[in-house]
Write a protein that holds these residues in place. Sequence first.
Motif, short mmCIF file in Angstrom:
data_model
loop_
_atom_site.label_atom_id
_atom_site.label_comp_id
_atom_site.label_asym_id
_atom_site.label_seq_id
_atom_site.Cartn_x
_atom_site.Cartn_y
_atom_site.Cartn_z
N VAL A 330 -14.51 10.00 8.33
CA VAL A 330 -13.60 9.20 7.51
C VAL A 330 -12.62 10.19 6.89
O VAL A 330 -13.00 11.05 6.09
N THR A 331 -11.34 10.07 7.26
CA THR A 331 -10.32 11.01 6.80
C THR A 331 -9.44 10.34 5.75
O THR A 331 -8.95 9.22 5.96
N ILE A 332 -9.26 11.04 4.64
CA ILE A 332 -8.40 10.53 3.57
C ILE A 332 -7.27 11.52 3.36
O ILE A 332 -7.51 12.69 3.01
N ASP A 333 -6.04 11.10 3.58
CA ASP A 333 -4.86 11.94 3.39
C ASP A 333 -4.08 11.45 2.18
O ASP A 333 -3.73 10.26 2.09
N VAL A 334 -3.82 12.34 1.24
CA VAL A 334 -3.02 12.03 0.06
C VAL A 334 -1.74 12.86 0.16
O VAL A 334 -1.80 14.11 0.17
N THR A 335 -0.60 12.20 0.25
CA THR A 335 0.66 12.91 0.48
C THR A 335 1.78 12.34 -0.38
O THR A 335 1.76 11.15 -0.74
N PRO A 336 2.77 13.17 -0.75
CA PRO A 336 3.98 12.64 -1.37
C PRO A 336 4.74 11.83 -0.33
O PRO A 336 4.66 12.11 0.87
N SER A 337 5.47 10.82 -0.77
CA SER A 337 6.12 9.91 0.17
C SER A 337 7.39 9.34 -0.43
O SER A 337 7.60 9.39 -1.65
#
Length: 426
Positions: A330-337
Amino acid sequence: MGVGTSGAKSAPRARDVRDTPAPPRAGQHDDRLDADHDTDHDADYDTGPDTDHDADHDADRGAGPGSEPGGELGIDPDDLPDGLVIADENGRVIRFNAAAARITAVPAAAALGRHLESALPLEDLEGRRWWQLTDPYGGLAIRVGQPERNLLLPGGREVLVSARYVRTAPTGPVRRVVVSLRDTEARRRTERSHAELIATVAHELRSPLTSVKGFTATLLAKWERFTDDQKKLMLETVDADANRVTRLIAELLDISRIDSGRLEVRRQPVDIGAAVGRHIQAYVTSGQPADRFLLRIEQPLPPLWADPDKIDQVLSNLLENAVRHGEGTVTIDVTPSASPREREDGENAATSVTVSDEGTGIPEESMNRVFTRFWRGSKRGGTGLGLYIVKGIVEAHGGTITVGRAPGGGAEFRFTLPVGTPAYLL
């Protein structure tokens, strides 16, 4: 594979203007007085919608489609979404628009010129003839119309009907009867949705309440016969089932607030990376292998102001779906957008969180139904309300949420929240 990170930090509603005509000279009759008097009377006594007024005024002036009622707007009754039927002072139908023809399955040519009761035979739900009951051209002279109600067309089809009586004076004779017709399909869909919600809630409540009742009754009746370990096991089961009931009630309250537009968002600074980390740690503590989760945070993240409790609710639901229904990592990516709402400075003004798994994913034909009530990706329990609530919470923050297919083949949920300091702190 452990809880991985990438980046710097990660943590486990118009005024009605009317022209007043000049008074006619002595001995001269001004035809405009009838129409204007009727219009002014409507303004004082009309309780129906403006659409009926415009269409009725159009009919009074003998105007055809595309004319300008009142000299202001061009309205073709056939363009109205609701059925419109207008009868003159003798009860003869002088207007029967396209929507009325569609709803009643009676061609306009067959209805025009016929008496209202014949062209539009309506019965109430007890089988009584509605026009004989209401008697628009007789009865009390102070009546201005009939409120909307369910009536039956020939064949038993339900239709929503309201009527307005146009008089030459407050207690004068009826010059026009304006009838509005609406299909009941939208209301039926709403009623079915409510019925389904009630059925789902009843089903979901029955199981935990039965368990709570059974264990408590058993403990009260036979307390001395059980060991401490047995008592502890039964009390833990009661506690878990009580928590399940509490969660269901919270979901129902959230749905009520979302549907009524009353979902409150109490914005505070939120460290979204740390929030994700806490959820991952909770899963690891409960027995999930640590290497099943991969957290990647791209820095720098813009400051996020959101409701921390509701963001936790969103993360909990998405991670639970990935763990329960997905497979693999389970991959969780937190990025500016980029913000869902554009900013003048062009800077990244949002934070995006993507949760993906490596399972079989969601069928393409089902993706447009994922965020609707009662959608379930599988038969493995759940009320089917979680993703509906998630979408409501994200949108209450001014954000967006999407679903797609992850690179690993599983489901991928991505929500984007606009960031920035609340106005009251600027």
